[in-house]
Design a protein around this motif. Sequence first.
Motif, PDB file in Angstrom:
ATOM      1  N   MET A  90       0.841  -1.194   0.000  1.00 57.15           N
ATOM      2  CA  MET A  90       0.000   0.000   0.000  1.00 57.15           C
ATOM      3  C   MET A  90       0.877   1.245   0.000  1.00 57.15           C
ATOM      4  N   ALA A  91       0.712   2.071  -0.984  1.00 53.60           N
ATOM      5  CA  ALA A  91       1.465   3.315  -1.020  1.00 53.60           C
ATOM      6  C   ALA A  91       0.816   4.310  -0.080  1.00 53.60           C
ATOM      7  N   PRO A  92       1.619   5.041   0.683  1.00 54.46           N
ATOM      8  CA  PRO A  92       1.045   6.030   1.594  1.00 54.46           C
ATOM      9  C   PRO A  92       0.197   7.030   0.842  1.00 54.46           C
ATOM     10  N   SER A  93      -0.874   7.478   1.466  1.00 51.68           N
ATOM     11  CA  SER A  93      -1.771   8.429   0.835  1.00 51.68           C
ATOM     12  C   SER A  93      -1.294   9.856   1.039  1.00 51.68           C
ATOM     13  N   PHE A  94      -0.076  10.000   1.532  1.00 53.28           N
ATOM     14  CA  PHE A  94       0.495  11.312   1.759  1.00 53.28           C
ATOM     15  C   PHE A  94       2.006  11.189   1.678  1.00 53.28           C
TER      16      PHE A  94
ATOM     17  N   GLY B 195      -7.379 -26.827  32.653  1.00 50.20           N
ATOM     18  CA  GLY B 195      -7.506 -28.262  32.485  1.00 50.20           C
ATOM     19  C   GLY B 195      -6.226 -28.868  31.944  1.00 50.20           C
ATOM     20  N   ASP B 196      -6.366 -29.799  31.029  1.00 54.75           N
ATOM     21  CA  ASP B 196      -5.223 -30.546  30.517  1.00 54.75           C
ATOM     22  C   ASP B 196      -4.567 -29.799  29.372  1.00 54.75           C
ATOM     23  N   LEU B 197      -3.273 -29.422  29.548  1.00 59.39           N
ATOM     24  CA  LEU B 197      -2.548 -28.738  28.482  1.00 59.39           C
ATOM     25  C   LEU B 197      -1.983 -29.717  27.467  1.00 59.39           C
ATOM     26  N   GLY B 198      -2.187 -31.003  27.669  1.00 58.48           N
ATOM     27  CA  GLY B 198      -1.571 -31.982  26.797  1.00 58.48           C
ATOM     28  C   GLY B 198      -2.339 -32.249  25.509  1.00 58.48           C
ATOM     29  N   LYS B 199      -3.437 -31.555  25.286  1.00 55.33           N
ATOM     30  CA  LYS B 199      -4.194 -31.749  24.056  1.00 55.33           C
ATOM     31  C   LYS B 199      -3.303 -31.428  22.858  1.00 55.33           C
ATOM     32  N   GLY B 200      -3.458 -32.222  21.801  1.00 57.99           N
ATOM     33  CA  GLY B 200      -2.580 -32.044  20.653  1.00 57.99           C
ATOM     34  C   GLY B 200      -2.851 -30.772  19.881  1.00 57.99           C
ATOM     35  N   PHE B 201      -4.124 -30.402  19.737  1.00 54.97           N
ATOM     36  CA  PHE B 201      -4.481 -29.239  18.923  1.00 54.97           C
ATOM     37  C   PHE B 201      -5.732 -28.586  19.501  1.00 54.97           C
ATOM     38  N   ILE B 202      -5.682 -27.271  19.597  1.00 52.13           N
ATOM     39  CA  ILE B 202      -6.819 -26.493  20.093  1.00 52.13           C
ATOM     40  C   ILE B 202      -7.360 -25.643  18.945  1.00 52.13           C
ATOM     41  N   GLU B 203      -8.656 -25.703  18.720  1.00 54.40           N
ATOM     42  CA  GLU B 203      -9.257 -24.920  17.644  1.00 54.40           C
ATOM     43  C   GLU B 203      -9.116 -23.423  17.921  1.00 54.40           C
ATOM     44  N   GLN B 204      -8.661 -22.688  16.929  1.00 53.63           N
ATOM     45  CA  GLN B 204      -8.521 -21.234  17.061  1.00 53.63           C
ATOM     46  C   GLN B 204      -9.893 -20.590  17.145  1.00 53.63           C
ATOM     47  N   LYS B 205     -10.064 -19.705  18.167  1.00 51.84           N
ATOM     48  CA  LYS B 205     -11.346 -19.050  18.372  1.00 51.84           C
ATOM     49  C   LYS B 205     -11.201 -17.526  18.427  1.00 51.84           C
ATOM     50  N   ILE B 206     -10.219 -17.009  17.704  1.00 54.25           N
ATOM     51  CA  ILE B 206      -9.990 -15.572  17.676  1.00 54.25           C
ATOM     52  C   ILE B 206      -9.548 -15.187  16.269  1.00 54.25           C
ATOM     53  N   SER B 207      -9.977 -14.031  15.800  1.00 53.85           N
ATOM     54  CA  SER B 207      -9.750 -13.644  14.406  1.00 53.85           C
ATOM     55  C   SER B 207      -9.121 -12.255  14.285  1.00 53.85           C
ATOM     56  N   ASN B 208      -8.144 -12.142  13.383  1.00 54.29           N
ATOM     57  CA  ASN B 208      -7.563 -10.833  13.052  1.00 54.29           C
ATOM     58  C   ASN B 208      -7.763 -10.510  11.571  1.00 54.29           C
ATOM     59  N   LYS B 209      -8.873 -10.962  11.011  1.00 57.79           N
ATOM     60  CA  LYS B 209      -9.137 -10.757   9.590  1.00 57.79           C
ATOM     61  C   LYS B 209      -9.188  -9.280   9.214  1.00 57.79           C
ATOM     62  N   LYS B 210      -9.693  -8.457  10.112  1.00 56.53           N
ATOM     63  CA  LYS B 210      -9.827  -7.031   9.804  1.00 56.53           C
ATOM     64  C   LYS B 210      -8.460  -6.406   9.528  1.00 56.53           C
ATOM     65  N   LEU B 211      -7.482  -6.707  10.381  1.00 51.31           N
ATOM     66  CA  LEU B 211      -6.142  -6.167  10.186  1.00 51.31           C
ATOM     67  C   LEU B 211      -5.474  -6.773   8.955  1.00 51.31           C
ATOM     68  N   ASN B 212      -5.590  -8.084   8.784  1.00 53.43           N
ATOM     69  CA  ASN B 212      -4.949  -8.739   7.639  1.00 53.43           C
ATOM     70  C   ASN B 212      -5.461  -8.182   6.320  1.00 53.43           C
ATOM     71  N   LYS B 213      -6.753  -7.868   6.270  1.00 51.36           N
ATOM     72  CA  LYS B 213      -7.323  -7.294   5.043  1.00 51.36           C
ATOM     73  C   LYS B 213      -6.733  -5.915   4.780  1.00 51.36           C
ATOM     74  N   LEU B 214      -6.538  -5.133   5.844  1.00 53.42           N
ATOM     75  CA  LEU B 214      -5.985  -3.793   5.675  1.00 53.42           C
ATOM     76  C   LEU B 214      -4.527  -3.841   5.234  1.00 53.42           C
ATOM     77  N   MET B 215      -3.782  -4.856   5.711  1.00 51.46           N
ATOM     78  CA  MET B 215      -2.347  -4.908   5.482  1.00 51.46           C
ATOM     79  C   MET B 215      -1.946  -5.661   4.229  1.00 51.46           C
ATOM     80  N   VAL B 216      -2.912  -6.163   3.479  1.00 54.15           N
ATOM     81  CA  VAL B 216      -2.594  -7.058   2.366  1.00 54.15           C
ATOM     82  C   VAL B 216      -1.666  -6.402   1.341  1.00 54.15           C
ATOM     83  N   ASN B 217      -1.791  -5.091   1.138  1.00 52.61           N
ATOM     84  CA  ASN B 217      -0.944  -4.394   0.169  1.00 52.61           C
ATOM     85  C   ASN B 217       0.065  -3.454   0.809  1.00 52.61           C
ATOM     86  N   PHE B 218       0.244  -3.591   2.123  1.00 54.56           N
ATOM     87  CA  PHE B 218       1.171  -2.686   2.830  1.00 54.56           C
ATOM     88  C   PHE B 218       2.601  -2.983   2.417  1.00 54.56           C
ATOM     89  N   GLU B 219       3.334  -1.933   2.091  1.00 58.30           N
ATOM     90  CA  GLU B 219       4.742  -2.049   1.702  1.00 58.30           C
ATOM     91  C   GLU B 219       5.626  -1.642   2.854  1.00 58.30           C
TER      92      GLU B 219
END
Length: 306
Positions: A1-5, A281-305
């Motif tokens: 993303m080119a700066p707007s100024f 509880g038990d920390l030994g679980k192999g995989f925990i489903e992600q329950k948090i999203s940063n889509k808003k930031l990732n969309k804004l930064m997609v063209n950031f240089e």
Amino acid sequence: MAPSFDTNTQTVCVMDASGHLGFTLVQRLLQRGYTVHASLQKYGDEDLLNGISEDSNKLKVFRSDPFDYHSIIEALRGCSGLFYTFEPPHDQPNYDEYMADVEVRAAHNVLEACAQTETMDKVVFTSSATAVVWREDRKTMELDLDERHWSDVNFCRKFKLWHGVSKTMAEKSAWALAMDRGVNMVSINAGLLMTHDLTIQHPYLRGAAEMYEDGVFVTVDLPFLVDAHICVYEEVSSYGRYLCFNHIINTQDDAVQLAQKLTSSAGSSSSSSSSPSPQSGDLGKGFIEQKISNKKLNKLMVNFEA
């Protein structure tokens, strides 16, 4: 993303410039052509900034205190932007039940000063994911947590999650004042910042086991966090809050690696997770489903240089 100024005509303030984030922001902003007012707390080491600018006219160092309104005004004079991150006072470095009052007062002073600075166009306010994730209903929510959600202060107080209390109250105070005074503000709700000196005493880590179990234990690397701050400042369409992280601790290997890093750090004999907090509880679980999203930031930064 080119700066707007043209960054070469922009003067911005970084407060506090002595922390990991503030110091790196000063470096990157100078590299991008900005003139930077680096605001250090009164105890800050001014020598820290020696030699980081090839043009001495591009960097001005200020001694300012977030509890001294006039020193903030001086640092902001002529600035079109502020990058604000709270660093605990030197004489009160630990988060406890009193830190929220300290952080709220600092945020109020800074936002009020911004409102009185006629040249101010945008404020980038550094908050934390701990102002998002601590809620009674987090286990039963159908949708992922994101920047639309706020931590429950009463819940945080109940389990002595003082970092969450402070960050939530300070950010809400900043938003209330920004809206009341017409200050253009965006916030970055950052995950746990992975620095070389990170220890298990970091207040973010209280309740780490519960964050892990709930799929919301997020971390962020310093370069990504700096890019996010600059992106939301330069992008004219940025608004509101942005959850910022580039990794989630949701596998057993992730948890073990982080634990090893934390326990290998000096002075890590007392565990923050041993303090009263929601039951884990038990920390030994192999995989925990992600329950948090940063889509808003990732969309804004997609063209950031960077």
